[in-house]
Design an enzyme around this catalytic site. Structure first.
Site, PDB file in Angstrom:
ATOM      1  N   MET C   1     -58.168  81.186  58.641  1.00 17.26           N
ATOM      2  CA  MET C   1     -59.433  81.213  57.640  1.00 17.26           C
ATOM      3  C   MET C   1     -60.589  80.665  58.599  1.00 17.26           C
ATOM      4  O   MET C   1     -60.937  79.163  59.016  1.00 17.26           O
ATOM      5  CB  MET C   1     -59.705  80.205  56.840  1.00 17.26           C
ATOM      6  CG  MET C   1     -57.722  80.764  56.269  1.00 17.26           C
ATOM      7  SD  MET C   1     -58.378  81.948  54.995  1.00 17.26           S
ATOM      8  CE  MET C   1     -56.457  83.082  55.503  1.00 17.26           C
ATOM      9  N   CYS C   2     -62.090  80.457  57.419  1.00 11.99           N
ATOM     10  CA  CYS C   2     -62.630  80.971  58.711  1.00 11.99           C
ATOM     11  C   CYS C   2     -64.039  81.109  58.552  1.00 11.99           C
ATOM     12  O   CYS C   2     -63.596  81.367  56.724  1.00 11.99           O
ATOM     13  CB  CYS C   2     -62.287  81.638  60.124  1.00 11.99           C
ATOM     14  SG  CYS C   2     -61.689  82.146  60.974  1.00 11.99           S
ATOM     15  N   GLY C   3     -65.678  80.752  58.739  1.00 11.59           N
ATOM     16  CA  GLY C   3     -66.556  81.570  58.449  1.00 11.59           C
ATOM     17  C   GLY C   3     -66.901  82.533  60.258  1.00 11.59           C
ATOM     18  O   GLY C   3     -66.713  82.658  60.796  1.00 11.59           O
TER      19      GLY C   3
END
Lengths: 441, 227, 296
Positions: C1-3
């Site tokens: 889960m990230c940017g």
């Protein structure tokens, strides 16, 4: 002439009568079995743990005289108004729709008298439960039935439901019989249809988005209310860690024995981990993040007695939640309705067709006649009594282990009766100082 | 008109100011500058205020709006006007996914395009999109009207309940249990009214109506493939 | 889960500003990924040379005397530039394989290899990671950055993105793959091995192995739609361009912006707020199960 000896008729373990009956039912109807409640199979549970108690090396407290505190505060991380409870036992989320208005009222009455909170469910907040619950947790679910900002603001805490122990990864299911005019109206659905609830939230997916969703809810409610995140017992270490990273004040962890109003039997019995196996990984995640006791952990799924409460707390939970047990305290599956259970093809203790709305006890129903059978005042008192008994039991154990607060119970107060329980709870097998997986052996 | 500059005013202060003005039924007007894609701008307003946001916003702009009028002079991120109860939200640019999700009422007026899942689980809101909408729009939509002047993406109206969908352009594909339905006079009336409210340059007769076939309302083994 | 952030310049005049622009974009995505951050930057290419980016947790010891040792062992004239925990080694392309073996033998972690690509990634907040490596001062034609909120694999340097599994190729990911264990075993049978337990590395290895088998990058990205299960937005970099693909469900956010000067990618619009000319840019969301690709 002597008869030739014959082997007794032998039934198959694999193809038991119960298995065969399910095959026949599936073949006749073409739909999976839907039912309420939690896992019925035997799984390692709190029964497989024992407390050591105090004797020479540790000193017990005097029962009833020397204080043993049971209070717990939930939501101390970010919320301006954390929830203070007198006992470490809360009432889990159960929907109006699944339960009658009377049942919701009774839960509110019982919980309030005992000094604890109750929780809404999939279907919105009713006046019965808000009016009778001093502390009410408002569930924020994928379906968002009845969700509105006014109820959000008059809730005492908000519980974002990501998963449920009975069905991690699954959505809800409420069959047509229970979608009465009132239930349908609250859910903006046509009357009488089968209602399926989504398994994922409609407007976020994953912890990185959830963090932003939590920001929105906090902005709407002025950063006052604790935000709980409820997860099913799937991958408790990661899921707890991610709930914390997403910004939870409280993590609610529901093991596979946790109940549901209605879902596929295959889900209830075959998906998720036993509650016993979920607690230590979740606590480990909190400890690894430096958040144990900062973000509170509420454990649910098969809690029945003060001993279960004490064991959950000893393994690291801050509080527990009860659902099925609360319904039984109200009068669910009471033998006094045995004739009616029989008429429904069930029996006391086995009745789980909560979704069909014909509950003889008047709890899991929307039928006005059946509902009348439950007196919310009397049922509320029964729940209060039961909560008090559990609290006293939990205190008794804590005192016996020498603790002046139930939160001081610790894994070292426990031993395990089976290898399975020893491995899952990471407490030594009775009579040894070893558990499977313990390093150094 | 009060101006709140988000390059110097924290989000909390912006929202508290707007929320208090809304609660006091003040009918006052605000302008928000430099939103720079911020999340949760102008959420939880509960009363008649008018807010103009000069620029693009992030997630959940105008979330749970009640009574307020919010105009975004830019584009919005995911979940604009999610769970809106009443009032009006106007977006001059495009809206990201989940626009108007679970909305109960009011009008969401999107002048540009909306991406996937527009109107997901809508429960009574009216949504007018002047451009196109993305895939899975109106998924499990329960109530309200979704009007699209442009085209719709894949799986429009999958598992639809009683929401009405009106599309002027093409529909890439219909979702399970969503079918084209006859446009009756009462539907033309609804559409005419919504197009007028949204200031849309289109005629009701140009649209097709889609709705639920209601085959999945109660389980039937012959439809099992569609679940 | 990230940017995720990505920037691909169409014109050379912005090249010196690439690192500066990417750094701001990266820091804006901190909330989406506070655990670790990384960046792949495609800078100047020296004809006939290759760059190897390596990492060490004890750079003072590991990089001291590395240049001399490398040159002596390989009989070459490599240069070693130390940047915090990383070092970029430039040497003639024919010495690449021997150098990788030598460096691995020294216990150094290979971040990436290529004629123009350099990869920097570490555990920590994006702003701190960017400052440690001086990302702001880096120039180049295009770059991809990532901020990570770890899901199931460990928060370590090797678990940070971007992942590189072939020369000048890198991949970042937002989402969660659900068949990565199976795919990892499949790839291993073909002799393609991953270094971490991370699902994204499997995605990267899948794409590299398809390319090694003769597929174009576009075909390899198309392949992810059928062969990888779960939720993903991938952004992948190559020597000349960058590509984007989202899974068919496409729940994880993705937004793109294009002007005459650049193509930009981000998980959220916020990351674009400071880009020049963003007000007039074409801004859109990539469609599900559709491959986008830009090349110079």
């Amino acid at each position: 002439m002597d008869k030739t000896p014959q082997t007794d008729p032998r039934q198959s373990w694999t193809f038991s009568n119960s298995v065969n009956s399910e095959i026949r039912r599936a073949a006749a109807t073409g739909i999976y079995d839907i039912r309420g409640g939690g896992a019925k199979r035997r799984v390692p549970h709190f029964d497989d743990l024992l407390f050591l108690g105090a004797s020479m090396s540790r000193y017990p407290l005097e029962g009833y005289r020397e204080k043993c505190d049971t209070s717990v505060t939930l939501g101390t991380r970010f919320a301006k108004k954390p929830i203070e409870l007198k006992i470490p036992i809360t009432i889990a989320g159960m929907s109006f729709g699944a339960l009658s208005g009377h049942a919701k009222e009774a839960l509110g009455r019982g919980a309030t008298m005992a000094g604890t909170s109750t929780t809404t469910g999939d279907g919105g907040m009713t006046e019965e439960e808000r009016g009778h619950s001093e502390k009410l947790v408002y569930q924020y679910l994928p379906s968002r039935y009845g969700m509105n900002p006014d109820d959000l603001r008059r809730a005492d805490a908000i519980e974002i439901v990501v998963g449920q122990g009975a069905k991690p990864g699954g959505g809800g299911m409420l069959l047509g019989q229970k979608i009465t005019e009132r239930v349908a109206g609250m859910r903006d659905l046509p009357v009488g249809i089968d209602q399926r609830s989504a398994c994922r939230h409609p407007d976020w997916t994953g912890p990185d988005d959830l963090e932003i969703k939590i920001l929105e809810i906090r902005e709407i409610t002025g950063w006052e209310k604790p935000i709980y995140i409820k997860i099913g017992g799937a991958r408790p270490y990661y899921d707890t860690a991610l709930a914390v990273k997403a910004g939870a004040d409280v993590v609610v962890l529901d093991g596979m024995q946790g109940g549901t109003a209605a879902t596929q039997d295959v889900f209830i019995e075959h998906v998720g981990q036993p509650t016993l196996a979920c607690i230590r990984p979740a606590v480990q995640a909190l400890q690894d993040l430096g958040m144990h006791r900062e973000v509170q952990l509420v454990v649910s799924g098969g809690i029945r007695s003060g001993a279960d409460v004490a064991k959950a707390l000893a393994l690291g939970a801050d509080a527990v939640a009860i659902g099925t047990a609360a319904l039984i305290a109200l009068g669910d599956n009471d033998p006094k309705w045995e004739a009616e259970y029989q008429a429904l093809g069930s029996t006391t203790g086995a009745y789980d067709d909560w979704h069909e709305g014909r509950d003889p006890a008047g709890i899991t129903t929307q039928d006005p006649e059946l509902m009348k059978r439950l007196d919310p005042t009397a049922a509320g008192r029964r729940l209060r009594n039961y909560l008090n008994v559990m609290t006293l039991e939990c205190q008794t154990i804590a005192r016996a282990c020498g603790h002046n607060h139930v939160h001081n119970l610790e894994p070292e107060d426990l031993c395990a009766l089976t290898m399975e329980a020893a491995a899952m709870a990471q407490v030594p097998l009775a009579g040894t100082n070893w558990y499977p997986g313990k390093p150094g052996f | 008109m009060t101006t709140l500059d988000m390059s110097t005013t924290p989000l909390r202060e912006v929202n508290v100011t707007l929320q208090e003005a809304a609660k006091s039924q003040s009918n006052s007007a605000f302008e928000i500058t430099n939103p720079r894609g911020s999340h949760a701008v102008a959420v939880g307003l509960d009363g008649p205020v008018s807010v103009t946001i000069k620029g693009s916003t992030g997630y959940y702009c105008a979330g749970m709006n009640k009574s307020a009028t919010i105009r975004v002079e830019g584009s919005t991120g995911p979940g604009v006007a999610e769970n809106m109860m009443s009032g009006e939200v106007v977006i001059e640019g495009d809206a990201s996914q989940y626009a108007g999700a679970t909305g109960h009422g009011g009008l969401l007026n999107i002048k540009g395009n909306a991406s996937s899942r527009c109107g997901i689980s809508m429960k009574g809101i009216d949504i007018v999109v002047h451009g196109n909408i993305g895939h899975m729009s109106a998924f499990m939509a329960q109530k309200g009207n979704l009007v699209v002047l442009g085209d719709a993406g894949d799986a429009l109206g999958d598992s639809l309940y009683e929401a009405r969908l009106f599309v002027r352009g093409s529909v890439k594909s219909l979702g399970a249990d969503c079918i084209e339905k006859e446009m009756r006079p009462e539907h033309l009336e609804i559409l005419k009214d919504l197009l007028a409210k949204a200031g849309a340059d289109a005629k009701p007769e140009e649209f097709k109506r889609y709705g639920s076939a209601r085959k999945l309302y109660n389980f039937n083994i012959d439809h099992a493939d569609e679940y | 889960m990230c940017g995720i952030v990505g920037l691909f310049l169409k014109k050379d005049d912005l090249r010196p500003k690439l690192g500066d622009m990417l750094t701001d974009m990266l820091i804006t995505m901190t909330d989406r990924g506070p655990d670790s951050a990384g960046i792949a930057i495609y800078g100047d290419e020296a004809a006939g040379s290759t760059k190897i980016t390596v990492q060490s947790d004890t750079p003072d010891i590991a990089f001291a005397g590395l240049q001399a040792a490398l040159n002596e062992a390989l009989g070459t004239t490599a240069s070693v530039k130390t940047v915090d925990t990383h070092a970029v080694i430039v040497l003639p392309v024919e010495k690449q394989d021997a150098a990788v073996s030598f460096l691995e033998g020294k216990g150094l972690r290979i971040m990436g290899v290529g004629s123009s690509m350099e990869i920097y990634k570490e555990v920590g907040l994006p702003k701190d990671v960017a400052a440690r490596f001086g990302l702001r001062d880096m120039g180049g034609s295009h770059g991809i950055g990532h901020t990570r909120m770890a899901t199931e694999s460990a928060v370590t340097t090797m678990g940070a993105h971007p992942f590189s599994t072939a020369d000048d190729q890198c991949l970042v990911h937002n989402g969660s793959l659900s068949n990565h264990n199976q795919m990892r075993r499949k790839l291993a049978k073909k002799g393609v091995f991953t270094k971490s337990e991370n699902d994204t590395e499997v995605g990267a290895a899948y794409i590299s192995s398809r390319i090694a088998e003769g597929a174009s990058l576009g075909q390899a990205l198309e392949g992810t739609i059928d062969d990888l299960d779960g939720f993903f937005t991938f952004v992948t970099g190559t020597k000349n361009g960058f590509g984007v693909v989202r899974d068919p469900i496409a729940c994880k956010p993705a937004v793109m912006a294009e002007t005459e000067d650049y193509v930009a990618f981000a998980s959220e619009y916020r990351a674009f707020a400071d880009l020049p000319g963003i007000e007039a840019a074409k801004v859109w969301e990539p469609e599900p199960a559709t491959v986008y690709f830009w090349e110079r």
